[in-house]
Design an enzyme around this catalytic site. Structure first.
Site, short mmCIF file in Angstrom:
data_model
loop_
_atom_site.label_atom_id
_atom_site.label_comp_id
_atom_site.label_asym_id
_atom_site.label_seq_id
_atom_site.Cartn_x
_atom_site.Cartn_y
_atom_site.Cartn_z
N ARG A 1 -21.09 82.16 -78.64
CA ARG A 1 -20.04 81.28 -79.15
C ARG A 1 -19.80 81.41 -80.65
NH1 ARG A 1 -22.68 75.23 -78.38
NH2 ARG A 1 -21.47 74.53 -80.14
N ASN B 1 -18.88 73.87 -74.66
CA ASN B 1 -19.10 74.93 -75.67
C ASN B 1 -20.19 75.89 -75.19
OD1 ASN B 1 -17.37 73.38 -77.15
ND2 ASN B 1 -18.98 72.41 -78.37
N ASP B 2 -21.29 75.31 -74.74
CA ASP B 2 -22.38 76.16 -74.26
C ASP B 2 -22.11 76.66 -72.85
OD1 ASP B 2 -24.28 76.44 -76.34
OD2 ASP B 2 -24.70 74.30 -76.17
N HIS C 1 -20.99 75.30 -84.99
CA HIS C 1 -21.19 73.89 -85.35
C HIS C 1 -20.60 73.55 -86.71
CE1 HIS C 1 -23.82 73.86 -81.84
NE2 HIS C 1 -23.40 72.60 -81.77
N GLU D 1 -24.71 72.09 -69.31
CA GLU D 1 -24.13 73.11 -70.19
C GLU D 1 -24.76 74.48 -69.96
OE1 GLU D 1 -24.70 71.95 -74.30
OE2 GLU D 1 -26.68 71.12 -73.93
N ARG E 1 -27.61 61.74 -78.18
CA ARG E 1 -28.21 62.95 -77.62
C ARG E 1 -29.49 63.28 -78.38
NH1 ARG E 1 -25.11 68.58 -77.71
NH2 ARG E 1 -25.73 68.57 -79.89
N CYS F 1 -17.78 66.64 -73.14
CA CYS F 1 -17.97 66.42 -74.58
C CYS F 1 -17.91 67.68 -75.42
CB CYS F 1 -19.26 65.65 -74.85
SG CYS F 1 -20.73 66.60 -74.51
N ARG G 1 -24.50 63.66 -82.04
CA ARG G 1 -25.36 64.84 -82.24
C ARG G 1 -26.40 64.48 -83.30
NH1 ARG G 1 -20.21 67.83 -81.71
NH2 ARG G 1 -20.46 69.51 -80.20
C1 PEP Z 1 -21.52 71.69 -75.95
O1 PEP Z 1 -22.30 72.63 -75.82
O2 PEP Z 1 -20.37 71.69 -75.46
C2 PEP Z 1 -21.89 70.50 -76.74
C3 PEP Z 1 -21.15 69.42 -76.74
O3 PEP Z 1 -23.01 70.58 -77.49
P1 PEP Z 1 -23.13 71.45 -78.84
O4 PEP Z 1 -21.74 71.89 -79.24
O5 PEP Z 1 -23.74 70.55 -79.86
O6 PEP Z 1 -24.01 72.57 -78.43
MG MG Z 2 -24.34 72.35 -76.33
#
Ligand code: PEP
Ligand code: MG
Length: 594
Positions: A476, A465-466, A199, A442, A342, A513, A306
Site C-alpha cells: 500500500r 486499506n490492508d 499513514h 483486514e 483500536r 473504516c 488509531r
Molecule cells: C485499514 O487497514 O483499512 C485500517 C483502517 O487500518 P490502518 O490504515 O491503520 O492500517
Molecule cells: Mg489496517
C-alpha cells in the site's frame, strides 16, 4: 534596467492524495540528510569546540540510556542490549580523538569534522567481510546522527518549526513527520513517493492539509523559496505559476468554498437515503484533539481511534496513566456517542524509535505488526487494555483488535483482556464490564474465517486499506505498484460482501473504516451491501452524507447488482462515477473519480 526574465511555469503531475488548493513558498524537507555547516575556526576557539563535542556526547549518552531503560522495561533485556552497542560507539575514544585531531589539522568546525570522521568509520565497517562488523556501520550511522543533532542544536529534522507558512516538499513523509506537523504553518504537502493509503497521507487528510504524492523528483527540481501552487484535486504541483494560472485557481478556490458551504449544510441532518435507509457515519481519529472536528462535522461517534498516534507522538511507549488520560479525553468529548478504540497497530509504516532498533524487516507490512507484536508483549498489551477499560467508565467504549488473522489470535487477545479486567478489579478500578469487543477484518484469512470470528466478538470493522493490499498483493505504500491497488477489483468487492453477509448471519454489525469507507464513489455500493457504519476522516463526512441523502436504497441496490457482474474494474469505476455524478449534480468533487 530591463526586468529579469520571468521564471517559466513548470507543471509536475502526481497523484491527488488530499483535496484542496494552496499557494505559497516551498520548503524542501530533506529529512534523510542532515545539513552540517562547514566554516573555519580560530585556534583560540578550538577548546570551546571540543567542549561542544563533549556536551553533545553527554546528551546523546543520556538520551540512549533513557531509551535503553525504557526498552528493557517494556520489551526485555535482550532487545535493550542492542542499545548497548550504540552506547559503545559513544565510548570509542578513537572516534573522538580522531575528530579532535581532524579539527586541529583542518581548522574546520567540530560538527563538520565529526561528520567526516564518522563517515570514514561507517564506510570502513561497510566494507568488512564479517557480517557482524558490517552491521556495526548502521550503529555508527545512527549514533553519529544523534550526536550531530545535538551538536547542531536540533532535536530532529521536524515540520514543527517552519518559520512561516510553507508548502512542504519531501521525498516521503513518515507518520512521525506528519504527527509533528504544525497545521498552521504547513499549507500543503507534496512528496516524491507515497500513496493515498500511507499513514502519513491519511493523517494529512484528517488535518485537512492538501497533498499530492508520487511526484517522483520534486525534491530535486525544486529549491527552498520557490513559488508553488499545489492542486490536491488534480494532483498537480505548479512551480512559478503565471498570473493567468493564479487567476484560474482563484476561481477554482472560490468555487470550492461555495461547494463546501452547500455540502456542509447537511451536517445537522440525518444520515439516511431519500427513502429512509440509515447508515451510521463515524470518524477516524488518531488524537483526542480530533474529536473536535469529529463533532463539528457531525460524526455519530468514533469508528476508529488509531492509538498508535499517541505512541508515535511520544516516540516511546506511553505509560498506563498517559494512555488513560488520552482515551478518557476522547470518550468524554464524544459521550454518549461510542468511541471504538483500536489497540496498538505499530509496525508496517508506523514506528517509534525503540521499535526501530528491534525490528528491521524486509516486508514490514507482512511482519511483526499490530496484534502479533501485542500478543508477544503481553505486558505492553495488558497495560493498554487496562487504560482503555478504565476509559470505558467515562462513556461508551468499544475495543477493537487490528490485524487478526484467525480465531486463535482473537481468543488469545480476549484472554488477555479478561486478565486486564481482573487486574483492575483487584485494584478496585472502575470500568464497563460489558465493554464490546470487535475484530478488524483486514487480512484475507480473517475474511474467510469470519463465521468463526463472529462467535467470539460483537462487531467487525473492515480495514480496506490492508485488506486490499493483502488480497491483491500490492504494497500500500509502494508508488511503483500504486496503479495496481484497486478497491474496485472484483475480489475486493466480493470479500467485503462476504464479510458483511457472514456478520449479519451471526447478527453482528459491520463498519468500514479503511479509506474506501470515506470515498463517496463507493458509498452507494457499501450501503447496498448492508454496511452498518462507515468511518472516515472527519472532514470527509459531509460529502458522504450529502450523497447518501440524494439517492434511494433501491437505486444503490441496482447499482450493486450491475457492479457485481463486472469483470473489469475500469467498468465498475465508470458505473460508480456515473452514479456519483448523477446524484451529486453541480456539487461533485473534482478529485472523486478523476
Ligand atoms: C485499514 O487497514 O483499512 C485500517 C483502517 O487500518 P490502518 O490504515 O491503520 O492500517
Ligand atoms: Mg489496517
Amino acid at each position: 534596467m530591463a526586468d529579469p526574465a520571468p521564471k517559466l511555469e513548470l507543471v509536475l503531475k502526481g497523484v491527488p492524495a488530499s483535496p484542496g488548493v494552496a499557494h505559497g513558498t516551498a520548503f524542501v524537507f530533506l529529512q534523510k540528510e542532515l545539513e552540517v555547516p562547514v566554516y573555519q575556526i580560530e585556534k583560540s576557539q578550538q577548546p570551546a569546540e571540543v567542549q561542544r563535542l563533549h556536551h553533545a556526547l553527554t546528551q546523546t549518552r543520556a538520551q540512549i540510556a533513557k531509551l535503553r531503560a525504557e526498552v528493557a522495561g517494556r520489551l526485555g533485556e535482550p532487545e535493550a542490549q542492542i542499545l548497548d552497542a550504540h552506547l559503545m560507539v559513544l565510548e570509542d575514544n578513537a572516534l573522538i580523538e580522531e575528530t579532535i585531531h581532524e579539527m586541529e589539522n583542518s581548522s574546520y568546525n567540530i560538527d563538520y569534522c565529526f561528520q567526516a570522521v564518522a563517515q570514514r568509520y561507517t564506510d570502513a565497517f561497510n566494507k568488512m567481510e564479517d557480517e557482524y562488523l558490517r552491521e556495526r556501520a548502521a550503529d555508527i550511522r545512527d549514533v553519529s546522527r544523534r550526536v550531530l543533532h545535538h551538536l547542531l542544536g536540533q532535536a530532529t529534522a521536524s515540520l514543527a518549526r517552519l518559520g512561516g507558512q510553507r508548502v512542504v516538499i519531501a521525498q516521503d513523509l513518515s507518520p512521525s513527520d506528519t504527527a509533528g506537523l504544525d497545521r498552521h504553518s504547513v499549507l500543503a504537502i507534496a512528496t516524491d513517493t507515497g500513496s493515498r493509503t500511507s499513514h502519513a497521507v491519511i493523517m494529512a487528510r484528517s488535518l485537512q492539509v492538501p497533498a499530492v504524492v508520487g511526484l517522483h523528483n520534486a525534491t530535486e527540481r525544486l529549491e527552498n523559496g520557490d513559488d508553488v501552487l499545489l492542486d490536491g484535486y488534480e494532483g498537480l504541483l505548479i512551480v512559478n505559476p503565471t498570473e493567468k494560472t493564479l487567476f484560474r485557481y482563484g476561481h477554482i478556490e472560490k468555487r470550492q468554498r461555495d461547494i463546501r458551504s452547500a455540502i456542509e449544510a447537511v451536517i445537522p441532518l440525518a444520515s439516511e437515503t431519500r427513502d429512509g435507509a440509515r447508515i451510521g457515519l463515524m470518524a477516524n481519529i488518531s488524537d483526542p484533539e480530533e474529536t473536535k472536528e469529529a463533532k463539528h462535522f457531525g460524526a455519530a461517534g468514533v469508528g476508529l481511534y488509531r492509538t498508535e498516534g499517541l505512541f508515535i507522538r511520544h516516540d516511546r511507549f506511553p505509560n498506563e496513566e498517559e494512555q488513560y488520560e488520552a482515551y478518557k479525553n476522547a470518550v468524554e468529548a464524544l459521550r454518549p456517542n461510542p468511541v471504538v478504540i483500536r489497540t496498538l497497530d505499530l509496525g508496517g509504516d508506523k514506528h517509534i524509535t525503540s521499535l526501530q532498533f528491534t525490528h528491521k524487516e524486509d516486508n514490514p507490512f507482512m511482519g511483526f505488526r499490530a496484534i502479533r507484536f501485542c500478543l508477544e508483549h503481553p505486558n505492553i498489551f495488558r497495560e493498554q487494555l487496562r487504560a482503555i477499560l478504565r476509559a470505558s467508565a467515562h462513556g461508551t467504549v468499544k475495543i477493537m483488535y487490528p490485524m487478526i488473522s484467525g480465531l486463535q489470535e482473537l481468543i488469545q487477545a480476549n484472554l488477555l483482556l479478561e486478565q486486564a479486567k481482573g487486574e483492575l478489579r483487584a485494584n478496585n478500578q472502575a470500568f464497563d464490564p460489558n465493554v464490546a469487543v470487535g475484530s478488524m477484518i483486514e487480512i484475507p484469512s480473517a475474511a474467510w474465517t469470519a463465521d468463526q470470528l463472529a462467535l467470539h466478538c460483537s462487531f467487525f470493522s473492515i480495514g480496506t486499506n490492508d485488506l486490499i493490499q493483502y488480497l491483491l498483493a500490492v504494497d500500500r505504500v509502494n508508488d511503483r505498484v500504486a496503479h495496481l491497488y484497486d478497491p474496485a477489483h472484483p475480489a475486493v468487492l466480493r470479500a467485503i460482501q462476504h464479510i458483511i453477509t457472514t456478520a449479519h448471519h451471526h447478527k453482528i454489525p459491520v463498519s468500514i473504516c479503511g479509506e474506501m469507507g470515506g470515498d463517496p464513489m463507493f458509498t452507494p455500493l457499501l450501503l447496498a451491501m448492508g454496511a452498518d457504519d462507515l468511518s472516515m476522516s472527519p472532514a470527509g463526512l459531509p460529502d458522504v452524507k450529502y450523497l447518501i441523502r440524494n439517492f434511494r436504497l433501491d437505486e444503490a441496490q441496482a447499482l450493486l447488482a450491475k457492479v457485481m457482474e463486472q469483470t473489469d474494474p475500469k467498468n465498475t469505476l465508470a458505473l460508480l462515477r456515473r452514479f456519483y455524478l448523477e446524484h451529486m449534480g453541480d456539487l461533485a468533487r473534482a478529485d472523486v473519480g478523476a
